[in-house]
Write a protein that holds these residues in place. Structure first.
Motif, mmCIF file in Angstrom:
data_model
loop_
_atom_site.group_PDB
_atom_site.id
_atom_site.type_symbol
_atom_site.label_atom_id
_atom_site.label_comp_id
_atom_site.label_asym_id
_atom_site.label_seq_id
_atom_site.Cartn_x
_atom_site.Cartn_y
_atom_site.Cartn_z
ATOM 1 N N UNK A 509 0.837 -1.215 0.000
ATOM 2 C CA UNK A 509 0.000 0.000 0.000
ATOM 3 C C UNK A 509 0.866 1.257 0.000
ATOM 4 N N UNK A 510 0.571 2.179 -0.891
ATOM 5 C CA UNK A 510 1.261 3.466 -0.928
ATOM 6 C C UNK A 510 0.212 4.552 -1.099
ATOM 7 N N UNK A 511 0.552 5.743 -0.688
ATOM 8 C CA UNK A 511 -0.395 6.849 -0.820
ATOM 9 C C UNK A 511 -0.501 7.275 -2.277
ATOM 10 N N UNK A 512 -1.646 7.782 -2.625
ATOM 11 C CA UNK A 512 -1.845 8.247 -4.000
ATOM 12 C C UNK A 512 -0.960 9.443 -4.304
ATOM 13 N N UNK A 513 -0.715 10.272 -3.300
ATOM 14 C CA UNK A 513 0.104 11.467 -3.509
ATOM 15 C C UNK A 513 1.558 11.134 -3.802
ATOM 16 N N UNK A 514 1.994 9.954 -3.385
ATOM 17 C CA UNK A 514 3.380 9.569 -3.641
ATOM 18 C C UNK A 514 3.667 9.400 -5.123
ATOM 19 N N UNK A 515 2.599 9.155 -5.890
ATOM 20 C CA UNK A 515 2.715 8.968 -7.334
ATOM 21 C C UNK A 515 3.571 7.747 -7.689
ATOM 22 N N UNK A 516 3.667 6.810 -6.751
ATOM 23 C CA UNK A 516 4.475 5.616 -6.977
ATOM 24 C C UNK A 516 3.641 4.375 -7.220
ATOM 25 N N UNK A 517 2.352 4.513 -7.283
ATOM 26 C CA UNK A 517 1.503 3.330 -7.380
ATOM 27 C C UNK A 517 1.358 2.864 -8.822
ATOM 28 N N UNK A 518 1.179 1.558 -8.948
ATOM 29 C CA UNK A 518 0.909 0.961 -10.258
ATOM 30 C C UNK A 518 -0.588 0.757 -10.464
ATOM 31 N N UNK A 519 -1.283 0.467 -9.360
ATOM 32 C CA UNK A 519 -2.730 0.228 -9.429
ATOM 33 C C UNK A 519 -3.429 1.179 -8.463
ATOM 34 N N UNK A 520 -4.619 1.554 -8.848
ATOM 35 C CA UNK A 520 -5.462 2.401 -8.000
ATOM 36 C C UNK A 520 -6.805 1.705 -7.832
ATOM 37 N N UNK A 521 -7.187 1.440 -6.576
ATOM 38 C CA UNK A 521 -8.455 0.781 -6.271
ATOM 39 C C UNK A 521 -9.399 1.779 -5.623
ATOM 40 N N UNK A 522 -10.669 1.674 -5.943
ATOM 41 C CA UNK A 522 -11.648 2.544 -5.307
ATOM 42 C C UNK A 522 -12.972 1.814 -5.123
ATOM 43 N N UNK A 523 -13.564 2.027 -3.973
ATOM 44 C CA UNK A 523 -14.903 1.514 -3.691
ATOM 45 C C UNK A 523 -15.962 2.590 -3.824
ATOM 46 N N UNK A 524 -15.575 3.746 -4.323
ATOM 47 C CA UNK A 524 -16.476 4.867 -4.592
ATOM 48 C C UNK A 524 -17.086 5.463 -3.332
ATOM 49 N N UNK A 525 -16.444 5.261 -2.193
ATOM 50 C CA UNK A 525 -16.965 5.894 -0.987
ATOM 51 C C UNK A 525 -16.637 7.382 -1.004
ATOM 52 N N UNK A 526 -17.631 8.205 -0.761
ATOM 53 C CA UNK A 526 -17.513 9.661 -0.799
ATOM 54 C C UNK A 526 -17.093 10.157 -2.195
ATOM 55 N N UNK A 527 -17.255 9.315 -3.187
ATOM 56 C CA UNK A 527 -16.903 9.709 -4.554
ATOM 57 C C UNK A 527 -17.783 8.912 -5.512
ATOM 58 N N UNK A 528 -19.098 9.241 -5.587
ATOM 59 C CA UNK A 528 -20.005 8.438 -6.412
ATOM 60 C C UNK A 528 -19.796 8.618 -7.910
ATOM 61 N N UNK A 529 -19.173 9.699 -8.315
ATOM 62 C CA UNK A 529 -18.990 9.959 -9.735
ATOM 63 C C UNK A 529 -17.817 9.143 -10.288
ATOM 64 N N UNK A 530 -17.743 9.064 -11.611
ATOM 65 C CA UNK A 530 -16.654 8.341 -12.269
ATOM 66 C C UNK A 530 -15.336 9.086 -12.065
ATOM 67 N N UNK A 531 -14.230 8.344 -12.213
ATOM 68 C CA UNK A 531 -12.900 8.931 -12.059
ATOM 69 C C UNK A 531 -12.361 9.393 -13.403
ATOM 70 N N UNK A 532 -11.491 10.380 -13.361
ATOM 71 C CA UNK A 532 -10.876 10.906 -14.574
ATOM 72 C C UNK A 532 -9.883 9.896 -15.149
ATOM 73 N N UNK A 533 -9.578 10.044 -16.414
ATOM 74 C CA UNK A 533 -8.648 9.128 -17.081
ATOM 75 C C UNK A 533 -7.259 9.177 -16.472
ATOM 76 N N UNK A 534 -6.951 10.241 -15.756
ATOM 77 C CA UNK A 534 -5.609 10.387 -15.193
ATOM 78 C C UNK A 534 -5.294 9.321 -14.144
ATOM 79 N N UNK A 535 -6.291 8.692 -13.557
ATOM 80 C CA UNK A 535 -6.009 7.658 -12.560
ATOM 81 C C UNK A 535 -5.570 6.360 -13.230
ATOM 82 N N UNK A 536 -5.777 6.229 -14.517
ATOM 83 C CA UNK A 536 -5.374 5.031 -15.231
ATOM 84 C C UNK A 536 -6.525 4.410 -15.995
ATOM 85 N N UNK A 537 -6.262 3.245 -16.530
ATOM 86 C CA UNK A 537 -7.271 2.517 -17.310
ATOM 87 C C UNK A 537 -7.949 1.486 -16.423
ATOM 88 N N UNK A 538 -9.281 1.470 -16.448
ATOM 89 C CA UNK A 538 -9.997 0.492 -15.646
ATOM 90 C C UNK A 538 -9.776 -0.900 -16.230
#
Length: 577
Positions: A509-538
């Motif tokens: 596990x690494x923080x998103x701000x570190x910009x060192x992650x390969x994968x980004x997981x989200x359960x959409x808590x407090x963020x019901x809308x879709x994510x921008x393309x900048x987070x990666x490809x689903x």
């Protein structure tokens, strides 16, 4: 045994249900045997909830304090009993949270050799389910006493099992579900005390009351319900022919119960060993004023937990409870109100009437409290799960009323029969949906379309789906170290605990701000809308009941080179992750 057509009338005695016959014993054994088999077969399927690691730490903090207080100094300083990374009770922020269940789970897990984090948390899931089974049994017994019909009692117990959200949470929610089960058990011991008063039953009821208090200070409400129940018996039962009386009076019986309950509660709650009696009431007050610093997604708006509208609990109850149960409960309450209008307070002159009064207080008392004092609430109505068994008992009353209507010569009998058939069909559909949604019954909504849920209400607020997302990453990425990020790392870190050891070492596990992650997981808590393309490809997603509850995004190859990541050590009873 009474046949179905002889279901007890509203004023039937609640004192003496008939002895269990052969058919009843076989049906009950099959029901609870099948329930146990389900628990044994399914408890490894669920992910780690948001609170589990913190709840376990609460148990460790209290066990450390117990060891320091009760064991010789040479033993208490043993690193296995006094780990440096476990905070002291005096400085622990959640020291006023009851920890009896977590302490018992931790000790039993150690005795059984569940030292690895994966084995321990699977053991914890099974323990939660076993306590849930105890609550189902208590509900069955309460319904049998109230309706004097074991078939209706099994239906009430079955409705609890076929409540999708509660069934899922019965494997990991060591707070609300365990408290619900212990509260129902305490209500059953209260009913037995009222039916057959004795000092032994007063002590037994004191033990179950203390167990509920030692999980949540809300269990103090049982003291008031017990006082009311005994007062009603003292005032009204004496006029009944053949009524049982305590040998040395209802008042003395209550004093014995009260003293024993408070003594047992203190014994099982280390926080109270050096605290003043006022701290117990203060802990209860803390439940009302608990400052949860986040907001709830409610009808598409983020509403602070302490500013929720009055209808929050009622809406969540209605949209997450199978419709037949809600309809039956409303019918049951209407039948009770009709009976009260016809008989007045004379209804309290029967044991069944007095039991109904306690069941009504059990159900409505906490709801009135919420309406009047508006405490902070979050994650649906889980803080009020303990009223659900009473809700189902009133649903049983509603089913009884419908069945009775089908036995009448009036024209409405066909309508009542049609309603019963539709309710049965919808209950079967609920069971099918539970199978289809497994192991994510915790995001069950009774009638809302998936698109509405995704935009207007929280989804997997427990974070269970992160486990499956992490398992997918580990299965599709052979790298020795895989950095993963999320909006909040708690569900990622928690769910890594239940992965096999080799995968626990690879997933970092690494923080998103570190910009060192390969994968980004989200359960959409407090963020019901879709994510921008900048987070990666689903690259992977999970849906339950049509609701998207997790997405896995993979970043471009340029971000795959990660330098300086060290394996994160997890502390769990002499176990490293």
């Amino acid at each position: 045994m009474k046949p179905p057509e002889a279901l007890s009338a509203p004023d039937t005695s609640a004192r003496a249900p008939q002895r269990a016959g052969r058919n009843q014993r076989m049906a009950v054994a099959l029901f609870f045997g099948a329930l146990l088999a389900l628990g044994l077969g399914l408890h490894r399927d669920y992910g780690m909830s948001w609170d589990e690691v913190n709840n376990h730490l609460n148990g460790l903090v209290n066990l450390k304090y117990v060891a320091q207080r009760l064991l010789p100094a040479s033993m208490a300083q043993n690193p296995s009993l006094n780990p440096a990374w476990v905070p002291a009770l005096a400085t622990y922020k959640d020291r006023d949270h009851g920890a009896l269940f977590e302490m018992l789970v931790t000790v039993s897990g150690q005795v059984l050799g569940a030292h690895d984090s994966r084995a321990f948390y699977f053991w914890r899931h099974l323990c939660v389910f076993l306590v849930f089974m105890l609550g189902v049994w208590a509900l069955y017994r309460l319904a049998w006493v109230r309706f004097a019909n074991w078939r209706l009692a099994l239906i009430a117990a079955g409705m609890l099992v076929l409540s999708p959200r509660l069934f899922a949470e019965a494997f990991y929610n060591g707070k609300d579900l365990v408290f619900m089960a212990l509260y129902a058990l305490a209500m059953y011991t209260l009913v037995e005390l009222l039916r057959r008063p004795s000092w032994q039953r007063a002590i037994l009821h004191a033990i179950t009351t203390a167990a509920a208090i030692d999980l949540r200070a809300q269990g103090l409400q049982l003291l008031l319900l017990t006082a009311i129940g005994l007062a009603l018996e003292a005032a009204l039962a004496q006029r009944e022919t053949g009524s049982l009386r305590p040998r040395w009076g209802w008042g003395w019986l209550f004093l014995l119960y009260l003293a024993a309950a408070l003594a047992f509660a203190v014994a099982g709650w280390p926080y109270l060993w050096t605290a003043a009696w006022s701290d117990l009431a203060q802990a209860s007050e803390g439940l009302r004023s608990y400052a949860w610093p986040h907001a709830n997604l409610y009808f598409g708006r983020f509403v602070p937990a302490n500013q929720l509208p009055w209808h929050y609990v009622f809406v969540w109850l209605s949209i997450t409870t199978p419709l037949p149960y809600t309809l039956a409960a409303l019918l049951g309450l209407a039948a009770g109100l009709r009976h009260l209008v016809r008989t007045g307070l004379g209804v309290l002159r029967t044991p069944a009437g007095r039991l109904d009064a306690l069941l009504l207080l059990w159900l409505l008392g906490p709801l009135v409290f919420v309406l009047a004092l508006r405490p902070s609430l979050y994650d649906g109505w889980r803080h009020l799960y303990f009223v659900y068994p009473a809700f189902l008992l009133w649903a049983g009353r509603g089913l009884h009323a419908l069945w009775q209507a089908t036995r009448q010569p009036a024209k409405g009998r066909w309508f009542a029969l049609a309603v019963l058939v539709l309710m049965a069909a919808e209950t079967v559909r609920t069971a099918v949906r539970m199978v289809q949604m497994h192991p994510y019954q915790n995001v069950y909504f009774s009638f809302l379309p998936a698109a509405v849920v995704e935009q207007q209400f929280e989804r997997d607020y427990w974070g269970l789906a992160y486990r499956q997302g992490l398992e997918w990453i580990a299965a599709h990425d052979a790298s020795p170290r895989i950095p993963v990020a999320a909006p909040f790392l708690t569900p990622v870190s928690n769910n890594i605990f239940v992965l096999p050891a080799a995968e626990r070492e690879r997933l970092q596990p690494v923080t998103r701000k570190s910009n060192n992650h390969r994968y980004f997981l989200t359960g959409y808590r407090w963020h019901p809308q879709s994510y921008a393309d900048s987070v990666g490809r689903e690259v992977y997603s999970i849906r339950a009941g049509g609701v998207k509850i997790l997405s896995v995004f993979k970043r471009k190859a340029a971000a795959d080179s990660v330098v300086g990541l060290e394996p994160k050590k997890a502390r769990l009873i002499n176990t490293s992750r």
